[in-house]
Structures are given as C-alpha cells and as structure tokens.
Enzyme design. Structure first.
Site, PDB file in Angstrom:
ATOM      1  N   ASN A 150       0.805  -1.229   0.000  1.00  0.00           N
ATOM      2  CA  ASN A 150       0.000   0.000   0.000  1.00  0.00           C
ATOM      3  C   ASN A 150       0.835   1.275   0.000  1.00  0.00           C
ATOM      4  O   ASN A 150       0.493   2.256  -0.649  1.00  0.00           O
ATOM      5  CB  ASN A 150      -0.984  -0.018   1.174  1.00  0.00           C
ATOM      6  CG  ASN A 150      -0.254  -0.120   2.511  1.00  0.00           C
ATOM      7  OD1 ASN A 150       0.736  -0.819   2.638  1.00  0.00           O
ATOM      8  ND2 ASN A 150      -0.750   0.594   3.489  1.00  0.00           N
ATOM      9  N   GLY A 226       1.844  -6.024   7.116  1.00  0.00           N
ATOM     10  CA  GLY A 226       0.960  -6.650   6.145  1.00  0.00           C
ATOM     11  C   GLY A 226      -0.307  -7.117   6.826  1.00  0.00           C
ATOM     12  O   GLY A 226      -0.717  -6.557   7.854  1.00  0.00           O
ATOM     13  N   THR A 230      -1.478 -13.082   7.585  1.00  0.00           N
ATOM     14  CA  THR A 230      -0.065 -13.362   7.261  1.00  0.00           C
ATOM     15  C   THR A 230       0.784 -13.227   8.514  1.00  0.00           C
ATOM     16  O   THR A 230       1.691 -14.015   8.763  1.00  0.00           O
ATOM     17  CB  THR A 230       0.430 -12.389   6.178  1.00  0.00           C
ATOM     18  OG1 THR A 230      -0.471 -12.437   5.073  1.00  0.00           O
ATOM     19  CG2 THR A 230       1.827 -12.746   5.707  1.00  0.00           C
ATOM     20  N   GLU A 248       3.334  -5.320  12.157  1.00  0.00           N
ATOM     21  CA  GLU A 248       2.377  -4.224  11.944  1.00  0.00           C
ATOM     22  C   GLU A 248       1.283  -4.767  11.040  1.00  0.00           C
ATOM     23  O   GLU A 248       1.546  -5.020   9.857  1.00  0.00           O
ATOM     24  CB  GLU A 248       3.087  -3.057  11.260  1.00  0.00           C
ATOM     25  CG  GLU A 248       4.077  -2.351  12.142  1.00  0.00           C
ATOM     26  CD  GLU A 248       3.399  -1.810  13.390  1.00  0.00           C
ATOM     27  OE1 GLU A 248       4.027  -1.847  14.451  1.00  0.00           O
ATOM     28  OE2 GLU A 248       2.229  -1.390  13.297  1.00  0.00           O
ATOM     29  N   CYS A 282      -3.372   1.452   6.437  1.00  0.00           N
ATOM     30  CA  CYS A 282      -3.829   0.731   7.643  1.00  0.00           C
ATOM     31  C   CYS A 282      -4.354   1.706   8.685  1.00  0.00           C
ATOM     32  O   CYS A 282      -5.027   1.302   9.614  1.00  0.00           O
ATOM     33  CB  CYS A 282      -2.693  -0.075   8.215  1.00  0.00           C
ATOM     34  SG  CYS A 282      -1.263   0.935   8.580  1.00  0.00           S
ATOM     35  N   GLU A 467       7.133   0.270  16.018  1.00  0.00           N
ATOM     36  CA  GLU A 467       8.163   0.833  15.140  1.00  0.00           C
ATOM     37  C   GLU A 467       8.281   2.308  15.496  1.00  0.00           C
ATOM     38  O   GLU A 467       7.586   2.802  16.368  1.00  0.00           O
ATOM     39  CB  GLU A 467       7.733   0.664  13.681  1.00  0.00           C
ATOM     40  CG  GLU A 467       7.692  -0.804  13.246  1.00  0.00           C
ATOM     41  CD  GLU A 467       7.361  -0.962  11.769  1.00  0.00           C
ATOM     42  OE1 GLU A 467       6.290  -0.528  11.352  1.00  0.00           O
ATOM     43  OE2 GLU A 467       8.193  -1.518  11.036  1.00  0.00           O
TER      44      GLU A 467
HETATM   45  O1  TXE Z   1      -0.603  -8.288   2.737  1.00  0.00           O
HETATM   46  P1  TXE Z   1       0.170  -9.635   2.862  1.00  0.00           P
HETATM   47  P2  TXE Z   1      -1.144  -7.649   1.426  1.00  0.00           P
HETATM   48  C1  TXE Z   1      -3.734  -5.722   5.167  1.00  0.00           C
HETATM   49  C2  TXE Z   1      -4.940  -5.367   4.391  1.00  0.00           C
HETATM   50  C3  TXE Z   1      -4.748  -6.095   3.115  1.00  0.00           C
HETATM   51  C4  TXE Z   1      -4.144  -7.372   3.612  1.00  0.00           C
HETATM   52  C5  TXE Z   1      -3.415  -8.065   2.526  1.00  0.00           C
HETATM   53  O2  TXE Z   1      -6.080  -5.906   5.033  1.00  0.00           O
HETATM   54  O3  TXE Z   1      -5.970  -6.373   2.447  1.00  0.00           O
HETATM   55  O4  TXE Z   1      -3.231  -6.952   4.617  1.00  0.00           O
HETATM   56  O5  TXE Z   1      -2.485  -7.127   1.962  1.00  0.00           O
HETATM   57  C6  TXE Z   1       4.488 -11.060   2.243  1.00  0.00           C
HETATM   58  N1  TXE Z   1       5.668 -15.245   4.961  1.00  0.00           N
HETATM   59  N2  TXE Z   1      -2.674  -4.751   5.092  1.00  0.00           N
HETATM   60  O6  TXE Z   1      -1.441  -8.644   0.352  1.00  0.00           O
HETATM   61  O7  TXE Z   1      -0.387 -10.724   2.048  1.00  0.00           O
HETATM   62  C7  TXE Z   1       3.934 -10.519   0.939  1.00  0.00           C
HETATM   63  O8  TXE Z   1       4.656 -11.014  -0.164  1.00  0.00           O
HETATM   64  C8  TXE Z   1       6.343 -14.097   4.787  1.00  0.00           C
HETATM   65  C9  TXE Z   1      -2.379  -3.947   6.242  1.00  0.00           C
HETATM   66  O9  TXE Z   1      -0.133  -6.599   1.113  1.00  0.00           O
HETATM   67  O10 TXE Z   1       0.229  -9.815   4.307  1.00  0.00           O
HETATM   68  C10 TXE Z   1       4.144  -9.026   1.122  1.00  0.00           C
HETATM   69  O11 TXE Z   1       5.469  -8.667   0.837  1.00  0.00           O
HETATM   70  N3  TXE Z   1       5.910 -13.075   4.020  1.00  0.00           N
HETATM   71  C11 TXE Z   1      -0.982  -3.453   6.198  1.00  0.00           C
HETATM   72  C12 TXE Z   1       3.868  -8.825   2.608  1.00  0.00           C
HETATM   73  O12 TXE Z   1       4.041 -10.120   3.206  1.00  0.00           O
HETATM   74  C13 TXE Z   1       4.710 -13.202   3.426  1.00  0.00           C
HETATM   75  C14 TXE Z   1      -0.649  -2.845   4.883  1.00  0.00           C
HETATM   76  C15 TXE Z   1       2.461  -8.364   2.901  1.00  0.00           C
HETATM   77  O13 TXE Z   1       1.598  -9.270   2.249  1.00  0.00           O
HETATM   78  C16 TXE Z   1       3.920 -14.368   3.559  1.00  0.00           C
HETATM   79  C17 TXE Z   1      -0.979  -3.731   3.809  1.00  0.00           C
HETATM   80  C18 TXE Z   1       4.445 -15.413   4.370  1.00  0.00           C
HETATM   81  N4  TXE Z   1       3.787 -16.563   4.562  1.00  0.00           N
HETATM   82  C19 TXE Z   1      -1.981  -4.661   3.935  1.00  0.00           C
HETATM   83  N5  TXE Z   1       2.769 -14.192   2.845  1.00  0.00           N
HETATM   84  C20 TXE Z   1      -0.635  -2.413   7.242  1.00  0.00           C
HETATM   85  N6  TXE Z   1      -0.800  -2.714   8.518  1.00  0.00           N
HETATM   86  O14 TXE Z   1      -0.162  -1.359   6.867  1.00  0.00           O
HETATM   87  C21 TXE Z   1       2.841 -12.958   2.292  1.00  0.00           C
HETATM   88  N7  TXE Z   1       4.008 -12.363   2.626  1.00  0.00           N
END
Ligand code: TXE
Length: 486
Positions: A150, A226, A230, A248, A282, A467
């Site tokens: 994002n 993320g 996850t 986070e 987020c 953080e």
């Molecule tokens: O997150 P992902 P995404 C939330 C928001 C969004 C959801 C999914 O609800 O719809 O998360 O977003 C890596 N082991 N937020 O797809 O899937 C992945 O490759 C290690 C809130 O971005 O969690 C990416 O680089 N790494 C958040 C990163 O994790 C893994 C902001 C995030 O991916 C993994 C964004 C694994 N098993 C989304 N699986 C905030 N708090 O700011 C995936 N990844």
C-alpha cells in the site's frame, strides 16, 4: 519487457531459477514489467552476503554509517521523479500523492535514522560502593524486513533504515505487487556506495521468498507489515525459533465525531482520513461514529464532499483517487459493498466500479483499470461483518451514537486496535476518550499527523511491538547488561 533484478551482495542479478512474475499497472490492468520469482536459493545467497558483510558493517564508525545513509536519502531525492512515477504506476495511487507523501517520507526515513544513530544512547546504573552496570545495545546480525503494497517504498524504508542504522545487515522483500521502487532503491544504494551485502533485496512471492526469509535460521529478527492472517503465519514460524518479531498488521479504525467539533474542518479532514490512497492505508478511518445531534448535518456535508472526489487516471493532476492495487483486491472490496447491502446497509454514494460511472479519463487509457468510487454506507449494526472486518479500500460506514460509553463500546468492539481519531473541542473528553479507546495511535482533531520520534503500532490483532523513533532502534538491537564489582 523490463525484467527487474534482485540486489544481492552489491550486484543486480537474476533469480537463480530464471523465473519471473508479471507486474501489473493497476490503472490500466496491463503487465508493464517482470519481477524475479525468487526462491529459497536466492534467499540463501542473500543471507550469505549479509552474514559476510555483518562484521565490518556492525563495526563501521557511526559517522561513516550516517554519511552512507544520508547519501541514500540524497540519491532517492535526486531521482524523485522516477520514484514518484514508479510508486504511482505500481500501486495505482495518484502521482501527486506519491510526490507529496510516499517518496518524501522514504527520504525522511533514511535521514531520520541516519542522524538518530548518532544520538541513540544506552544506559548505565551505578551501585554506590558496590559496582556499576552498563548496558550495551548491540546489533543483532542478519535481520529480515518484509513490507506490503500500500505504501511500498515508504514502509520498506521505514524498516530498512533503522535496521541499517544500528549496524545490522538486511535481507528485505518488498511486496510482489509493488516491487519497482524497491528496485530503484537497489540502484541508489549502489550509487551511494553502500558496502556489498549490507542490504539485499530479494523479490518474489510471500509464500515462497517471504516464508524462506522468516524460517531461515540465520535471520535473527523479522520486521513485518501486512495482513493479520499473514502475521499469524509468520509468528507461528518465527516464535518457536525465538526470533525477535515486529508485526504491523491490519486495522478497522474508528473516527469519533462529537457534536462540538469544528464542523467544516472535521468534515474535510475525515474525508481525507477515509479515502486517502484509495482507503488503502492501515491508519485510515473506516468506521465513522457521529454524535446523534450532529448526524444528519454531518452525513449531508460528508456525502457531498465525497461525491466531489475525482476518481481518475493517477497521472491526472486533479485525480483524488486512483486505482485500487489489484484485480483481486477490487473484487474483495466490491464483495464487501455487496455484503453491506445484504446486512441492511444503505449506500449513500459510490459503491460501483469503473464501468458503471462516467469519467472521461477512465474511458481511454484506464478503461481496464481497477477503479472503485468512494463509498459511504449507513444503517448497519456496529457488530455486523462490514463493521468488523478490514476492507482496506474506499468504503466507510456512518453510525450515530448517544453517549461516550456507547461510542467507546462500539469503537472497541473489533479485534483490531491500530489507530483512531477523535474530533471534539472538549479537552477533558478528548483525554478521557484517548485513554479508553483500544488503539496504538489516537489523533485528536487531526489525522496522520506524524512525528517520526513517536512509537508506532497497534494492539490486539493489529500487531506486536512498536516501530518508529527509539522503539525501532531498540527493536534492531540486543541489550546486554554488564555488571562490574568495584
Ligand atoms: O498483505 P500480505 P497484502 C492488510 C490489508 C490487506 C491485507 C493483505 O487488510 O488487504 O493486509 O495485503 C508477504 N511469509 N494490510 O497482500 O499478504 C507478501 O509477499 C512471509 C495492512 O499486502 O500480508 C508481502 O510482501 N511473508 C498493512 C507482505 O508479506 C509473506 C498494509 C504483505 O503481504 C507471507 C498492507 C508469508 N507466509 C496490507 N505471505 C498495514 N498494517 O499497513 C505474504 N508475505
């Protein structure tokens, strides 16, 4: 078609398996570059490089580390236009937002931690007549940084900068959905003379490269941003390996509007808090609670402003919202709008995607892009799924309340606890509500007003650890207490 490369041991190299993934431009729905589909062998190369670089980097004089990090910041700033264009093209956000927020923040992150490393002090405790203690805060070693799509380079640098500042060497993975600015950062690091192996960027899928980083026995700490799901998977892998973890995660943030707020300013700011970056932050406020006497007036003014927001080509200067990040994410958001209707909600505005609303610039270059109108929904129960689950898009709900106790109960009813904003001129009430709201961040009469020195993070399902500021510097060190008897 351009093939991005991994940045390992100071070189830009192809993934060992020579496999690549499509990188889409959300505004057009077309593939515009390829990213390495790396695997555990590429991660091993990165860990070997980071391990080899650690002894020298962790013993590099602080001022030298600071100067190199300042050169990285300067390098990003010098290539501002490239980074802005890449961030917008990768993520779908308006160019003007990338220029105003994302890229300047990445520069600030490197500058802030480059200077902080020279002012970060540890402590000592004297035992009069007995002895003295002093605390060493030492670099951990090789650490892993994994970031989402994002705010790509904003959050990527937010992890990498403090890790490098404290003398660690890094294996980092940006989101496979928005890899381009991380690739540009690799070039900047080479130009800035960052020693080989200090930072290694491995592109690829979360379940493959991300998982390989998290489970690698020689990566001692993981800083992750993320999704909550996850985050759970990462914790399940890393906890039994006793790795330091900073998570986070998601949010479902309340915006609490009292009747005594500065009305016009509150409406204006709450629109931004709701829809900045297409609601894909987020920290965005997605549940708006309005004190009943003000409800109708606020609803009318808020909906009028939201209808005036321009959803358009991210390249157009007058676009307030660009494209959401992917086809899958667009479908997820639309499914929640459908759910809201099924749960009894009334869509006051928006709720449709590109093909259903006229906008000139969406009918040409962006006719296949992932666009959704900003959507406002009322009439839902605070406890329904639409009000409990993170949507992470341009969708907000309006709910009236009668008492402070009631709005706190509703605000705190979700499993998340990341951020919140409270709009009132009653100072005592502001402090009372700030104290009782279950969130790691509370903004009073503002939103996203950030001071990099402050702790940043959430409670409950929004994460573990903090953080920002000294919190990040402490996270990326191990504290060792030395006690000497007189
Ligand atoms: O997150 P992902 P995404 C939330 C928001 C969004 C959801 C999914 O609800 O719809 O998360 O977003 C890596 N082991 N937020 O797809 O899937 C992945 O490759 C290690 C809130 O971005 O969690 C990416 O680089 N790494 C958040 C990163 O994790 C893994 C902001 C995030 O991916 C993994 C964004 C694994 N098993 C989304 N699986 C905030 N708090 O700011 C995936 N990844």
């Amino acid at each position: 078609m351009q093939k991005l490369q991994n940045y390992i041991n100071g070189d830009l190299i192809a993934p060992k398996a020579q496999q690549y993934l499509d990188n889409y431009e959300p505004a057009t729905g077309e593939v515009y570059s390829l990213i390495p589909d790396s695997d555990s062998e590429d991660v091993q190369l990165a860990v070997d490089a980071a391990k080899a670089a650690f002894p020298t980097w962790s013993n590099t004089p602080l001022e030298e580390r600071m100067l190199i990090m300042m050169r990285i910041a300067d390098g990003i700033e010098k290539r501002m236009d490239e980074f802005v264009a890449a961030e917008s093209k990768d993520n779908g956000k308006p160019l003007k937002l990338a220029r105003a927020v994302d890229i300047p923040r990445a520069v600030s992150n490197f500058r802030f931690y480059a200077s902080a490393l020279q002012h970060f002090a540890s402590e000592s405790h004297a035992m009069p007549g007995v002895g003295i203690n002093y605390t060493l805060r030492q670099a951990i070693g090789v650490v892993g940084c994994i970031s989402p799509w994002n705010l790509p380079i904003y959050l990527f640098s937010w992890k990498i900068a403090p890790a490098l500042a404290m003398g660690n060497t890094v294996v980092a993975k940006p989101s496979e959905v928005t890899p381009y600015t991380a690739y540009l950062l690799s070039e900047v690091c080479i130009e800035a003379g960052l020693p080989k192996g200090v930072l290694n960027i491995v592109h690829g899928l979360g379940g493959k490269v991300g998982q390989a980083i998290v489970e690698h026995p020689e990566i001692k700490a993981i800083s992750f941003t993320g999704g909550t799901e996850t985050g759970k998977r990462i914790a399940a892998t890393a906890a039994p390996m006793f790795k330091k973890l900073s998570l986070e995660l998601g949010g479902k943030n309340p915006t609490v509007v009292f009747a005594d707020c500065d009305f016009e300013e509150t409406v204006k700011q709450v629109v931004t808090a709701s829809f900045a970056n297409q609601g894909e932050i987020c920290l965005c406020g997605s549940r708006i609670f309005i004190e009943r006497p003000l409800y109708d007036k606020f609803k009318e003014a808020f909906v009028e402003r939201v209808k005036a927001l321009k959803v358009g080509d991210p390249n157009d200067a007058d676009s307030n919202l660009g494209a959401v990040v992917s086809k899958q994410h667009k479908e997820k958001i639309l499914s929640y709008i459908q759910l809201a209707k099924e749960e009894g909600g009334t869509v006051l505005c928006g709720g449709v995607e590109t093909q259903d609303f006229a906008s000139d610039n969406l009918n040409t270059r962006c006719k296949n892009g992932y666009f959704i109108q900003p959507t406002v929904i009322e009439g839902l129960h605070y406890n329904c799924r639409t009000n409990q689950e993170e949507i992470f898009g341009p969708v907000v709900t309006l709910t009236p309340f009668d008492t402070e106790e009631e709005v706190l109960m509703m605000a705190n009813s979700v499993k998340y606890g990341l951020a919140s904003s409270v709009w009132t001129n009653d100072l005592k009430r502001a402090h009372r509500v700030a104290e009782k709201i279950e969130a790691g961040i509370v903004w009073i009469n503002c939103w996203l007003l950030r001071d990099l020195r402050t702790p940043f993070g959430g409670v409950k399902a929004s994460g573990v650890g903090r953080e920002g500021g000294w919190e990040a510097l402490r996270f990326f060190t191990e504290a060792k207490n030395v006690c000497i008897k007189q």
